[in-house]
Design a protein around this motif. Structure first.
Motif, PDB file in Angstrom:
ATOM      1  N   UNK A  48      -7.979  -4.771  -4.940  1.00  0.00           N
ATOM      2  CA  UNK A  48      -7.073  -4.626  -3.798  1.00  0.00           C
ATOM      3  C   UNK A  48      -6.264  -5.892  -3.511  1.00  0.00           C
ATOM      4  N   UNK A  49      -6.879  -7.057  -3.668  1.00  0.00           N
ATOM      5  CA  UNK A  49      -6.172  -8.305  -3.364  1.00  0.00           C
ATOM      6  C   UNK A  49      -5.033  -8.583  -4.347  1.00  0.00           C
ATOM      7  N   UNK A  50      -5.034  -7.920  -5.486  1.00  0.00           N
ATOM      8  CA  UNK A  50      -3.962  -8.089  -6.465  1.00  0.00           C
ATOM      9  C   UNK A  50      -2.722  -7.268  -6.113  1.00  0.00           C
ATOM     10  N   UNK A  51      -2.875  -6.333  -5.208  1.00  0.00           N
ATOM     11  CA  UNK A  51      -1.756  -5.493  -4.800  1.00  0.00           C
ATOM     12  C   UNK A  51      -0.989  -6.256  -3.713  1.00  0.00           C
ATOM     13  N   UNK A  64      -0.174   5.081   2.305  1.00  0.00           N
ATOM     14  CA  UNK A  64      -1.409   5.279   3.059  1.00  0.00           C
ATOM     15  C   UNK A  64      -2.507   4.576   2.285  1.00  0.00           C
ATOM     16  N   UNK A  65      -3.336   3.812   2.980  1.00  0.00           N
ATOM     17  CA  UNK A  65      -4.482   3.171   2.364  1.00  0.00           C
ATOM     18  C   UNK A  65      -5.732   3.880   2.874  1.00  0.00           C
ATOM     19  N   UNK A  79      -4.688   2.330   6.738  1.00  0.00           N
ATOM     20  CA  UNK A  79      -3.307   1.987   7.022  1.00  0.00           C
ATOM     21  C   UNK A  79      -2.452   3.217   6.746  1.00  0.00           C
ATOM     22  N   UNK A  80      -1.448   3.446   7.583  1.00  0.00           N
ATOM     23  CA  UNK A  80      -0.517   4.556   7.366  1.00  0.00           C
ATOM     24  C   UNK A  80       0.886   4.089   7.712  1.00  0.00           C
ATOM     25  N   UNK A 157     -11.215   2.043  -2.396  1.00  0.00           N
ATOM     26  CA  UNK A 157     -10.054   2.512  -1.639  1.00  0.00           C
ATOM     27  C   UNK A 157      -9.038   3.133  -2.582  1.00  0.00           C
ATOM     28  N   UNK A 158      -8.143   3.892  -1.961  1.00  0.00           N
ATOM     29  CA  UNK A 158      -7.024   4.497  -2.669  1.00  0.00           C
ATOM     30  C   UNK A 158      -5.740   4.090  -1.965  1.00  0.00           C
ATOM     31  N   UNK A 159      -4.726   3.791  -2.749  1.00  0.00           N
ATOM     32  CA  UNK A 159      -3.399   3.573  -2.203  1.00  0.00           C
ATOM     33  C   UNK A 159      -2.590   4.818  -2.575  1.00  0.00           C
TER      34      UNK A 159
END
Length: 187
Positions: A48-51, A64-65, A79-80, A157-159
């Motif tokens: 996630x930190x690479x995104x 949406x996260x 997050x939305x 998580x999903x983005x």
């Protein structure tokens, strides 16, 4: 476990279908898939930190996260973006996807099944279609679901990136194309 036709029908996702990643047609979903692939390299998925938000900030309204919690399995919205909130008709931040059934019967159940399936697949997925359940002005969408992992192995998580195509925008484009152009008519 792929979400069943019954769940799709109950959620009124009448024309939603999976598409091959190579069939993504929207520049935003194509960009986000390529960004994800560049960040993951040879690994199954990026951290996630690479995104880096700066790399896709112009698309934030469409993102949406979704978090992944185990025991029990839950998918809370972390997050939305503004477009996501506007399309749903409520702010889902901080809510578990199953709770969406309250406002949009069937959607929470469909999403719970879908994210559970994505956990087992361990790869991105793309969907295109219409979502009649929302009763909004858009008629179609294209979405990509990108898994992320803090430890490099387990999805936490999903983005999601969803691009909607508004009927009102299409009507405006068609009307503008039919309008005569001239020095006093907005040319």
């Amino acid at each position: 476990m792929l979400p069943t036709d019954e769940l799709v029908a109950e959620a009124k996702a009448t024309k939603a279908q999976f598409v091959d990643l190579s069939e993504l047609s929207d520049p935003v979903t194509q960009y986000m898939l390529q960004y994800w692939m560049d960040k993951k390299g040879a690994r199954p998925m990026p951290l996630p930190i690479e995104m880096n938000f700066a790399g896709f900030a112009r698309h934030a309204a469409k993102i949406t996260l979704i978090g992944v919690e185990h025991d029990p399995l839950r998918f809370p919205v972390r997050l939305a973006g503004e477009e996501v909130i506007a399309n749903l008709g409520f702010n889902p931040k901080g809510r578990d996807v199953l709770s969406f059934n309250k406002e949009l019967p069937g959607l929470g159940t469909l999403l719970q099944g879908f994210y559970t399936w994505l956990l087992s697949e361990r790869r991105p997925a793309a969907v295109r279609g219409t979502q009649d359940m929302l009763g909004k002005s858009y008629r179609s969408y294209e979405a990509i679901y990108l898994p992320l992992s803090s430890d490099g192995e387990n999805i936490d998580r999903f983005m999601d990136v969803t691009v909607t195509y508004l009927e009102s925008m299409n009507l405006r484009r068609q009307t503008a194309a039919l309008r005569p152009r001239g020095p006093f008519m907005g040319a």
